[in-house]
Enzyme design. Structure first.
Site, mmCIF file in Angstrom:
data_model
loop_
_atom_site.group_PDB
_atom_site.id
_atom_site.type_symbol
_atom_site.label_atom_id
_atom_site.label_comp_id
_atom_site.label_asym_id
_atom_site.label_seq_id
_atom_site.Cartn_x
_atom_site.Cartn_y
_atom_site.Cartn_z
ATOM 1 N N GLY A 41 0.783 -1.225 0.000
ATOM 2 C CA GLY A 41 0.000 0.000 0.000
ATOM 3 C C GLY A 41 0.812 1.271 0.000
ATOM 4 O O GLY A 41 0.337 2.304 0.484
ATOM 5 N N THR A 140 6.175 -14.263 -4.361
ATOM 6 C CA THR A 140 5.646 -12.951 -3.980
ATOM 7 C C THR A 140 4.164 -12.814 -4.294
ATOM 8 O O THR A 140 3.377 -12.366 -3.453
ATOM 9 C CB THR A 140 6.420 -11.843 -4.710
ATOM 10 O OG1 THR A 140 7.820 -11.985 -4.443
ATOM 11 C CG2 THR A 140 5.948 -10.469 -4.271
ATOM 12 N N TYR A 196 12.256 -21.241 -18.196
ATOM 13 C CA TYR A 196 11.609 -20.130 -17.497
ATOM 14 C C TYR A 196 11.275 -18.999 -18.469
ATOM 15 O O TYR A 196 12.083 -18.606 -19.307
ATOM 16 C CB TYR A 196 12.530 -19.602 -16.402
ATOM 17 C CG TYR A 196 11.990 -18.396 -15.670
ATOM 18 C CD1 TYR A 196 11.015 -18.535 -14.692
ATOM 19 C CD2 TYR A 196 12.465 -17.109 -15.952
ATOM 20 C CE1 TYR A 196 10.518 -17.437 -14.009
ATOM 21 C CE2 TYR A 196 11.980 -16.000 -15.269
ATOM 22 C CZ TYR A 196 11.003 -16.161 -14.296
ATOM 23 O OH TYR A 196 10.514 -15.067 -13.632
#
Length: 321
Positions: A41, A140, A196
Protein backbone atom coordinates in the site's frame (compact mmCIF):
# COMPACT_ATOMS: atom_id res chain seq x y z
CA UNK A 1 -16.50 -5.26 -20.52
CA UNK A 2 -15.01 -5.64 -23.99
CA UNK A 3 -12.69 -3.40 -25.98
CA UNK A 4 -15.39 -0.80 -26.69
CA UNK A 5 -16.23 -0.48 -23.00
CA UNK A 6 -12.59 -0.08 -22.02
CA UNK A 7 -11.93 2.57 -24.67
CA UNK A 8 -15.09 4.58 -24.02
CA UNK A 9 -15.49 4.06 -20.28
CA UNK A 10 -19.02 2.76 -20.87
CA UNK A 11 -20.60 1.62 -17.63
CA UNK A 12 -21.57 -2.01 -17.10
CA UNK A 13 -24.36 -3.61 -15.05
CA UNK A 14 -22.76 -2.40 -11.82
CA UNK A 15 -23.18 1.21 -12.90
CA UNK A 16 -19.42 1.61 -13.18
CA UNK A 17 -16.85 1.13 -15.93
CA UNK A 18 -13.23 1.57 -16.91
CA UNK A 19 -13.37 5.35 -16.41
CA UNK A 20 -14.72 5.08 -12.86
CA UNK A 21 -12.33 6.01 -10.07
CA UNK A 22 -11.89 4.56 -6.59
CA UNK A 23 -13.65 7.61 -5.15
CA UNK A 24 -16.53 7.19 -7.62
CA UNK A 25 -17.24 3.59 -6.68
CA UNK A 26 -17.15 4.25 -2.92
CA UNK A 27 -19.14 7.47 -2.93
CA UNK A 28 -21.26 7.84 0.25
CA UNK A 29 -20.05 4.52 1.71
CA UNK A 30 -19.36 4.64 5.44
CA UNK A 31 -16.49 2.29 6.29
CA UNK A 32 -15.82 3.69 9.76
CA UNK A 33 -16.66 0.34 11.36
CA UNK A 34 -14.14 -1.57 9.23
CA UNK A 35 -10.47 -2.47 9.55
CA UNK A 36 -8.53 -3.31 6.39
CA UNK A 37 -5.06 -4.64 5.61
CA UNK A 38 -3.58 -3.72 2.23
CA UNK A 39 -0.30 -5.29 1.13
CA UNK A 40 1.87 -3.11 -1.07
CA UNK A 41 0.00 0.00 0.00
CA UNK A 42 2.89 2.40 -0.51
CA UNK A 43 2.60 3.13 -4.22
CA UNK A 44 0.38 2.88 -7.26
CA UNK A 45 -3.07 1.39 -6.93
CA UNK A 46 -2.28 -0.02 -3.48
CA UNK A 47 -1.61 3.46 -2.10
CA UNK A 48 -4.70 4.85 -3.82
CA UNK A 49 -6.85 2.06 -2.37
CA UNK A 50 -5.41 2.76 1.08
CA UNK A 51 -6.11 6.48 0.70
CA UNK A 52 -9.70 5.98 -0.44
CA UNK A 53 -10.56 3.37 2.19
CA UNK A 54 -9.17 5.73 4.84
CA UNK A 55 -11.18 8.57 3.29
CA UNK A 56 -14.32 6.46 3.75
CA UNK A 57 -13.44 6.01 7.42
CA UNK A 58 -11.81 2.58 7.50
CA UNK A 59 -8.88 1.85 9.79
CA UNK A 60 -6.20 1.01 7.22
CA UNK A 61 -3.09 -0.99 7.98
CA UNK A 62 -0.50 -0.68 5.24
CA UNK A 63 1.54 -3.86 4.99
CA UNK A 64 4.74 -3.10 3.12
CA UNK A 65 8.42 -3.96 2.92
CA UNK A 66 9.97 -0.48 2.94
CA UNK A 67 9.49 1.47 6.22
CA UNK A 68 10.51 4.79 4.66
CA UNK A 69 8.01 4.45 1.81
CA UNK A 70 5.31 3.28 4.22
CA UNK A 71 5.78 6.24 6.55
CA UNK A 72 5.80 8.65 3.63
CA UNK A 73 2.56 7.09 2.35
CA UNK A 74 1.00 7.35 5.79
CA UNK A 75 1.98 11.01 6.07
CA UNK A 76 0.61 11.75 2.61
CA UNK A 77 -2.75 10.24 3.54
CA UNK A 78 -2.83 12.14 6.83
CA UNK A 79 -1.99 15.43 5.10
CA UNK A 80 -4.96 14.94 2.79
CA UNK A 81 -7.19 13.66 5.60
CA UNK A 82 -6.03 14.53 9.14
CA UNK A 83 -8.75 12.29 10.61
CA UNK A 84 -7.59 9.21 8.73
CA UNK A 85 -6.75 6.11 10.73
CA UNK A 86 -3.63 4.65 9.12
CA UNK A 87 -0.99 2.35 10.55
CA UNK A 88 1.98 0.49 9.10
CA UNK A 89 3.42 -2.96 9.73
CA UNK A 90 6.41 -4.35 7.88
CA UNK A 91 6.11 -7.38 5.64
CA UNK A 92 8.04 -8.92 2.77
CA UNK A 93 5.48 -11.18 1.11
CA UNK A 94 8.25 -13.07 -0.70
CA UNK A 95 9.49 -14.35 2.68
CA UNK A 96 7.57 -16.95 4.65
CA UNK A 97 9.34 -15.88 7.85
CA UNK A 98 8.36 -12.25 7.27
CA UNK A 99 4.73 -13.15 6.60
CA UNK A 100 4.54 -15.08 9.87
CA UNK A 101 6.18 -12.20 11.74
CA UNK A 102 3.70 -9.72 10.27
CA UNK A 103 0.74 -11.82 11.38
CA UNK A 104 2.16 -12.08 14.91
CA UNK A 105 2.55 -8.29 15.04
CA UNK A 106 -0.94 -7.69 13.70
CA UNK A 107 -2.63 -10.11 16.09
CA UNK A 108 -0.79 -8.43 18.98
CA UNK A 109 -2.65 -5.20 18.15
CA UNK A 110 -5.90 -6.91 19.18
CA UNK A 111 -7.96 -5.14 16.52
CA UNK A 112 -10.65 -6.65 14.27
CA UNK A 113 -10.05 -7.53 10.63
CA UNK A 114 -12.84 -7.07 8.11
CA UNK A 115 -11.00 -6.65 4.82
CA UNK A 116 -7.80 -8.16 3.44
CA UNK A 117 -6.53 -6.82 0.13
CA UNK A 118 -3.69 -8.91 -1.31
CA UNK A 119 -2.28 -6.23 -3.59
CA UNK A 120 1.53 -6.43 -3.47
CA UNK A 121 3.30 -8.01 -6.40
CA UNK A 122 6.16 -8.14 -8.86
CA UNK A 123 6.04 -8.59 -12.62
CA UNK A 124 8.23 -9.90 -15.45
CA UNK A 125 11.21 -10.52 -13.16
CA UNK A 126 14.33 -12.29 -14.39
CA UNK A 127 14.63 -15.76 -12.87
CA UNK A 128 15.49 -15.57 -9.20
CA UNK A 129 14.91 -17.72 -6.14
CA UNK A 130 13.80 -16.13 -2.86
CA UNK A 131 15.48 -16.82 0.49
CA UNK A 132 13.06 -19.75 0.77
CA UNK A 133 14.20 -21.23 -2.54
CA UNK A 134 10.99 -20.39 -4.41
CA UNK A 135 10.82 -18.64 -7.79
CA UNK A 136 10.31 -14.96 -6.97
CA UNK A 137 7.12 -14.18 -8.92
CA UNK A 138 5.35 -17.29 -7.63
CA UNK A 139 6.58 -16.63 -4.08
CA UNK A 140 5.65 -12.95 -3.98
CA UNK A 141 2.41 -12.95 -5.94
CA UNK A 142 0.95 -16.24 -4.69
CA UNK A 143 2.69 -18.14 -1.90
CA UNK A 144 3.13 -15.15 0.42
CA UNK A 145 -0.48 -14.05 0.06
CA UNK A 146 -1.76 -17.63 0.30
CA UNK A 147 0.01 -18.00 3.65
CA UNK A 148 -0.96 -14.53 4.85
CA UNK A 149 -4.63 -15.20 4.10
CA UNK A 150 -4.61 -18.58 5.83
CA UNK A 151 -2.91 -17.18 8.93
CA UNK A 152 -5.41 -14.31 9.18
CA UNK A 153 -8.54 -16.37 8.52
CA UNK A 154 -9.31 -17.13 12.16
CA UNK A 155 -9.17 -13.41 12.98
CA UNK A 156 -11.44 -12.61 10.05
CA UNK A 157 -13.86 -15.37 11.06
CA UNK A 158 -14.09 -14.15 14.64
CA UNK A 159 -14.53 -10.54 13.47
CA UNK A 160 -17.36 -11.52 11.12
CA UNK A 161 -19.02 -13.65 13.80
CA UNK A 162 -18.80 -11.05 16.57
CA UNK A 163 -19.64 -8.01 14.45
CA UNK A 164 -22.20 -9.55 12.12
CA UNK A 165 -20.42 -7.77 9.26
CA UNK A 166 -19.35 -9.86 6.29
CA UNK A 167 -15.58 -10.10 5.81
CA UNK A 168 -14.06 -9.59 2.38
CA UNK A 169 -10.81 -10.80 0.84
CA UNK A 170 -9.64 -9.29 -2.46
CA UNK A 171 -6.91 -10.94 -4.52
CA UNK A 172 -5.23 -8.79 -7.17
CA UNK A 173 -5.01 -10.97 -10.25
CA UNK A 174 -4.65 -9.85 -13.87
CA UNK A 175 -5.82 -10.55 -17.38
CA UNK A 176 -2.26 -11.87 -17.73
CA UNK A 177 -3.53 -15.06 -16.03
CA UNK A 178 -4.56 -16.15 -19.51
CA UNK A 179 -0.92 -16.17 -20.64
CA UNK A 180 0.66 -18.95 -18.63
CA UNK A 181 2.45 -22.25 -19.21
CA UNK A 182 0.71 -24.92 -21.29
CA UNK A 183 -0.26 -26.95 -18.21
CA UNK A 184 -1.50 -23.87 -16.35
CA UNK A 185 0.70 -24.32 -13.28
CA UNK A 186 4.17 -25.74 -13.79
CA UNK A 187 4.12 -27.90 -10.66
CA UNK A 188 7.14 -29.97 -11.64
CA UNK A 189 9.26 -26.97 -12.59
CA UNK A 190 8.25 -24.01 -10.43
CA UNK A 191 11.84 -23.44 -9.32
CA UNK A 192 13.62 -24.67 -12.44
CA UNK A 193 15.39 -21.99 -14.53
CA UNK A 194 15.19 -24.27 -17.58
CA UNK A 195 12.28 -23.15 -19.73
CA UNK A 196 11.61 -20.13 -17.50
CA UNK A 197 9.63 -17.35 -19.13
CA UNK A 198 9.32 -14.01 -17.32
CA UNK A 199 5.88 -13.37 -18.79
CA UNK A 200 4.51 -16.89 -18.45
CA UNK A 201 5.79 -17.08 -14.87
CA UNK A 202 3.91 -13.86 -14.14
CA UNK A 203 0.79 -15.24 -15.80
CA UNK A 204 1.17 -18.42 -13.75
CA UNK A 205 1.29 -16.42 -10.52
CA UNK A 206 -1.80 -14.42 -11.49
CA UNK A 207 -3.64 -17.63 -12.41
CA UNK A 208 -2.66 -18.89 -8.97
CA UNK A 209 -4.38 -15.85 -7.40
CA UNK A 210 -7.62 -16.78 -9.14
CA UNK A 211 -7.36 -20.46 -8.27
CA UNK A 212 -6.65 -19.57 -4.64
CA UNK A 213 -9.71 -17.31 -4.53
CA UNK A 214 -11.97 -19.96 -6.02
CA UNK A 215 -10.69 -22.77 -3.79
CA UNK A 216 -10.99 -20.70 -0.62
CA UNK A 217 -14.42 -19.43 -1.65
CA UNK A 218 -15.67 -23.03 -1.88
CA UNK A 219 -14.18 -23.87 1.51
CA UNK A 220 -15.70 -20.85 3.22
CA UNK A 221 -19.11 -21.58 1.74
CA UNK A 222 -18.93 -25.19 2.88
CA UNK A 223 -18.11 -23.98 6.41
CA UNK A 224 -20.92 -21.43 6.32
CA UNK A 225 -18.46 -18.65 7.12
CA UNK A 226 -19.55 -15.05 6.52
CA UNK A 227 -16.50 -14.12 4.42
CA UNK A 228 -16.25 -13.63 0.68
CA UNK A 229 -13.18 -13.77 -1.54
CA UNK A 230 -12.96 -12.44 -5.08
CA UNK A 231 -10.26 -11.67 -7.64
CA UNK A 232 -9.82 -8.48 -9.63
CA UNK A 233 -8.05 -7.34 -12.76
CA UNK A 234 -7.23 -3.66 -12.16
CA UNK A 235 -6.66 -2.94 -15.84
CA UNK A 236 -3.57 -1.68 -17.61
CA UNK A 237 -2.10 0.88 -15.23
CA UNK A 238 1.31 2.54 -15.34
CA UNK A 239 2.92 1.73 -11.97
CA UNK A 240 6.34 0.65 -10.72
CA UNK A 241 5.36 -2.96 -11.48
CA UNK A 242 6.73 -2.22 -14.94
CA UNK A 243 10.26 -1.58 -13.71
CA UNK A 244 11.43 -4.89 -15.19
CA UNK A 245 9.74 -4.40 -18.55
CA UNK A 246 11.90 -3.70 -21.56
CA UNK A 247 11.65 -2.14 -24.99
CA UNK A 248 8.90 -4.49 -26.18
CA UNK A 249 6.62 -3.34 -23.37
CA UNK A 250 7.27 0.30 -24.24
CA UNK A 251 6.21 -0.46 -27.81
CA UNK A 252 3.12 -2.31 -26.50
CA UNK A 253 2.16 0.66 -24.34
CA UNK A 254 2.57 3.05 -27.25
CA UNK A 255 0.30 0.88 -29.40
CA UNK A 256 -2.36 0.43 -26.72
CA UNK A 257 -2.34 3.85 -25.02
CA UNK A 258 -6.14 4.15 -25.36
CA UNK A 259 -6.60 1.15 -23.04
CA UNK A 260 -4.44 2.41 -20.16
CA UNK A 261 -5.89 3.76 -16.93
CA UNK A 262 -4.63 6.30 -14.48
CA UNK A 263 -4.04 5.19 -10.88
CA UNK A 264 -7.42 6.35 -9.44
CA UNK A 265 -9.13 4.36 -12.19
CA UNK A 266 -6.81 1.40 -11.63
CA UNK A 267 -7.75 1.24 -7.94
CA UNK A 268 -11.49 1.41 -8.62
CA UNK A 269 -12.20 -2.30 -9.00
CA UNK A 270 -10.26 -3.15 -5.84
CA UNK A 271 -12.22 -0.59 -3.81
CA UNK A 272 -15.51 -1.60 -5.40
CA UNK A 273 -15.06 -5.26 -4.50
CA UNK A 274 -13.78 -4.40 -1.02
CA UNK A 275 -16.55 -1.97 -0.01
CA UNK A 276 -19.59 -1.79 -2.23
CA UNK A 277 -22.82 -3.00 -0.58
CA UNK A 278 -24.11 -4.48 -3.85
CA UNK A 279 -21.51 -7.24 -3.50
CA UNK A 280 -22.81 -8.56 -0.20
CA UNK A 281 -22.59 -12.36 -0.46
CA UNK A 282 -20.86 -12.33 -3.86
CA UNK A 283 -17.89 -14.70 -3.77
CA UNK A 284 -15.58 -16.67 -6.03
CA UNK A 285 -15.93 -14.18 -8.88
CA UNK A 286 -13.49 -12.36 -11.13
CA UNK A 287 -13.97 -8.62 -11.67
CA UNK A 288 -12.69 -6.23 -14.32
CA UNK A 289 -13.75 -2.58 -14.61
CA UNK A 290 -16.00 -3.07 -11.56
CA UNK A 291 -18.06 -5.77 -13.26
CA UNK A 292 -18.01 -9.56 -13.19
CA UNK A 293 -16.08 -10.94 -16.16
CA UNK A 294 -15.24 -14.46 -17.31
CA UNK A 295 -11.77 -15.80 -16.47
CA UNK A 296 -9.89 -18.49 -18.40
CA UNK A 297 -10.84 -22.17 -18.35
CA UNK A 298 -7.81 -22.91 -16.20
CA UNK A 299 -9.09 -20.43 -13.61
CA UNK A 300 -12.40 -22.27 -13.22
CA UNK A 301 -10.82 -25.73 -12.94
CA UNK A 302 -11.59 -26.91 -9.40
CA UNK A 303 -9.24 -29.87 -9.64
CA UNK A 304 -6.38 -27.58 -10.60
CA UNK A 305 -7.31 -25.23 -7.75
CA UNK A 306 -7.27 -28.07 -5.23
CA UNK A 307 -3.95 -29.34 -6.57
CA UNK A 308 -2.46 -25.85 -6.26
CA UNK A 309 -3.78 -25.57 -2.70
CA UNK A 310 -2.09 -28.83 -1.67
CA UNK A 311 1.10 -27.88 -3.53
CA UNK A 312 1.21 -24.48 -1.81
CA UNK A 313 0.79 -26.06 1.64
CA UNK A 314 3.55 -28.54 0.78
CA UNK A 315 5.95 -25.77 -0.30
CA UNK A 316 5.30 -23.73 2.85
CA UNK A 317 5.65 -26.76 5.11
CA UNK A 318 8.91 -27.71 3.38
CA UNK A 319 10.38 -24.28 4.10
CA UNK A 320 9.07 -24.17 7.67
CA UNK A 321 10.69 -27.46 8.70
Amino acid sequence: MGIYGVMTGKKGKSGFGSASTAEDVTQAIDASHLTAIITGGTSGIGLEAARVLAMRGAHVIIAARNPKAANESKEMILQMNPNARVDYLQIDVSSIKSVRSFVDQFLALNVPLNILINNAGVMFCPFKLTEDGIESQFATNHIGHFLLTNLLLDKMKSTARESGVQGRIVNLSSIAHTYTYSEGIKFQGINDPAGYSERRAYGQSKLSNLLHSNALSRRLQEEGVNITINSVHPGLVTTNLFRYSGFSMKVFRAMTFLFWKNIPQGAATTCYVALHPDLEGVTGKYFGDCNIVAPSKFATNNSLADKLWDFSVFLIDSVSK
